[in-house]
Design a protein around this motif. Structure first.
Motif, PDB file in Angstrom:
ATOM      1  N   ARG A 150       1.012  -1.265   0.413  1.00  0.00           N
ATOM      2  CA  ARG A 150      -0.216  -0.208   0.206  1.00  0.00           C
ATOM      3  C   ARG A 150       1.062   0.992  -0.112  1.00  0.00           C
ATOM      4  N   GLU A 151       2.053   0.893   1.110  1.00  0.00           N
ATOM      5  CA  GLU A 151       2.411   2.395   1.073  1.00  0.00           C
ATOM      6  C   GLU A 151       3.404   3.290  -0.360  1.00  0.00           C
ATOM      7  N   ILE A 152       4.127   1.779  -0.796  1.00  0.00           N
ATOM      8  CA  ILE A 152       4.462   1.551  -2.002  1.00  0.00           C
ATOM      9  C   ILE A 152       4.082   1.891  -3.469  1.00  0.00           C
ATOM     10  N   HIS A 153       2.563   1.439  -3.575  1.00  0.00           N
ATOM     11  CA  HIS A 153       0.733   2.364  -4.010  1.00  0.00           C
ATOM     12  C   HIS A 153       0.844   3.243  -3.902  1.00  0.00           C
ATOM     13  N   ALA A 183       1.456   6.623  -6.963  1.00  0.00           N
ATOM     14  CA  ALA A 183       0.136   7.567  -6.928  1.00  0.00           C
ATOM     15  C   ALA A 183       0.774   8.539  -7.228  1.00  0.00           C
ATOM     16  N   ALA A 184       1.909   9.403  -6.388  1.00  0.00           N
ATOM     17  CA  ALA A 184       1.917  11.265  -6.026  1.00  0.00           C
ATOM     18  C   ALA A 184       2.592  10.898  -6.427  1.00  0.00           C
ATOM     19  N   ALA A 185       3.975  10.375  -7.037  1.00  0.00           N
ATOM     20  CA  ALA A 185       4.615  10.104  -7.970  1.00  0.00           C
ATOM     21  C   ALA A 185       3.932  11.273  -9.926  1.00  0.00           C
ATOM     22  N   LEU A 186       3.632   9.689  -9.887  1.00  0.00           N
ATOM     23  CA  LEU A 186       2.254  10.087 -10.845  1.00  0.00           C
ATOM     24  C   LEU A 186       1.665  10.853 -11.398  1.00  0.00           C
ATOM     25  N   VAL A 207      -5.425  -2.457  -7.453  1.00  0.00           N
ATOM     26  CA  VAL A 207      -6.113  -0.931  -7.244  1.00  0.00           C
ATOM     27  C   VAL A 207      -6.926  -0.876  -8.614  1.00  0.00           C
ATOM     28  N   GLU A 208      -8.004   0.018  -8.046  1.00  0.00           N
ATOM     29  CA  GLU A 208      -8.771   0.470  -9.482  1.00  0.00           C
ATOM     30  C   GLU A 208      -8.989   2.090  -9.335  1.00  0.00           C
ATOM     31  N   VAL A 237       4.533  -7.159  -5.545  1.00  0.00           N
ATOM     32  CA  VAL A 237       6.456  -6.549  -4.481  1.00  0.00           C
ATOM     33  C   VAL A 237       7.495  -7.356  -3.537  1.00  0.00           C
ATOM     34  N   GLU A 238       8.810  -7.108  -4.111  1.00  0.00           N
ATOM     35  CA  GLU A 238       9.820  -7.895  -4.256  1.00  0.00           C
ATOM     36  C   GLU A 238      10.681  -6.303  -3.716  1.00  0.00           C
ATOM     37  N   ASP A 239      11.266  -6.778  -2.448  1.00  0.00           N
ATOM     38  CA  ASP A 239      11.944  -5.970  -1.470  1.00  0.00           C
ATOM     39  C   ASP A 239      11.598  -4.422  -1.440  1.00  0.00           C
ATOM     40  N   GLY A 240      10.292  -3.838  -1.594  1.00  0.00           N
ATOM     41  CA  GLY A 240       9.964  -3.088  -1.086  1.00  0.00           C
ATOM     42  C   GLY A 240       9.717  -1.960  -2.684  1.00  0.00           C
TER      43      GLY A 240
END
Length: 191
Positions: free
Chosen positions: A5-8, A12-15, A76-77, A113-116
């Motif tokens: 969730r944190e990675i997404h 999303a913020a970077a996008l 994610v939708e 996700v793998e390794d963050g």
């Protein structure tokens, strides 16, 4: 280590910020994405893929509507929107100039996700809705007809023939990066 969730959320913020560097930080250097326009592998191709959206829709924003996490997988939708002010390349090389028209599309993605960082992803979105919001339309041609499909410009002022695609131009892995987009658009237009 961050959870999916944190990675997404970071992705999303970077996008939405159109920040390619932060966006790439969310992916393994050899990550693989399967998208509606083809497969992209590694940071260079991932940056190119998202860069196309940034140049076509410079005010692109994405709103997550649903998120589910199960172990190392996240689903994610989302709804993406903005205004098409950049040039959009069609399969035959025709360009749709920036129209200023609002464009939006819904989609979903599955990320592993793998390794963050994201290692794999599959992105699905409603391409027909996106193209129609630009003023494009599907044109049915008779099977076996040599008549060229008609492309209606974004202003819908009139129609002009679109040259048929070269049947020899089926593309290879070494082709330019616009090849997958051109092949997709050929399939959508039936050429």
């Amino acid at each position: 280590m961050p959870d999916p969730r944190e990675i997404h959320d970071a992705f999303a913020a970077a996008l939405c910020a159109h920040d390619s560097r932060r966006l790439l930080d969310c992916f393994h250097p050899d990550a693989v994405l399967v998208t509606p326009v083809g497969m992209v592998e590694g940071h260079e191709q991932i940056e190119w893929y998202f860069g196309q959206f940034f140049s076509i829709v410079p005010d692109l924003t994405t709103k997550v509507t649903t998120m589910l996490v199960h172990g190392d997988t996240i689903a994610v939708e989302w709804v993406t929107s903005g205004n098409q002010t950049g040039v959009m390349l069609l399969p035959d090389g025709t360009e749709i100039p920036g129209t200023g028209r609002p464009i939006s599309w819904t989609g979903c993605g599955m990320w592993t996700v793998e390794d963050g960082r994201f290692a794999t992803g599959r992105i699905y979105y409603d391409q027909l809705h996106a193209y129609m919001s630009l003023g494009c339309r599907l044109v049915q041609t008779e099977p076996g007809s040599t008549a060229a499909p008609v492309h209606v410009g974004a202003s819908d002022r009139g129609a002009e023939p679109v040259p048929a695609a070269d049947p020899q131009d089926q593309g290879t892995r070494a082709e330019s990066r616009s090849g997958p987009i051109r092949r997709l658009l050929r399939r959508l237009t039936g050429r």
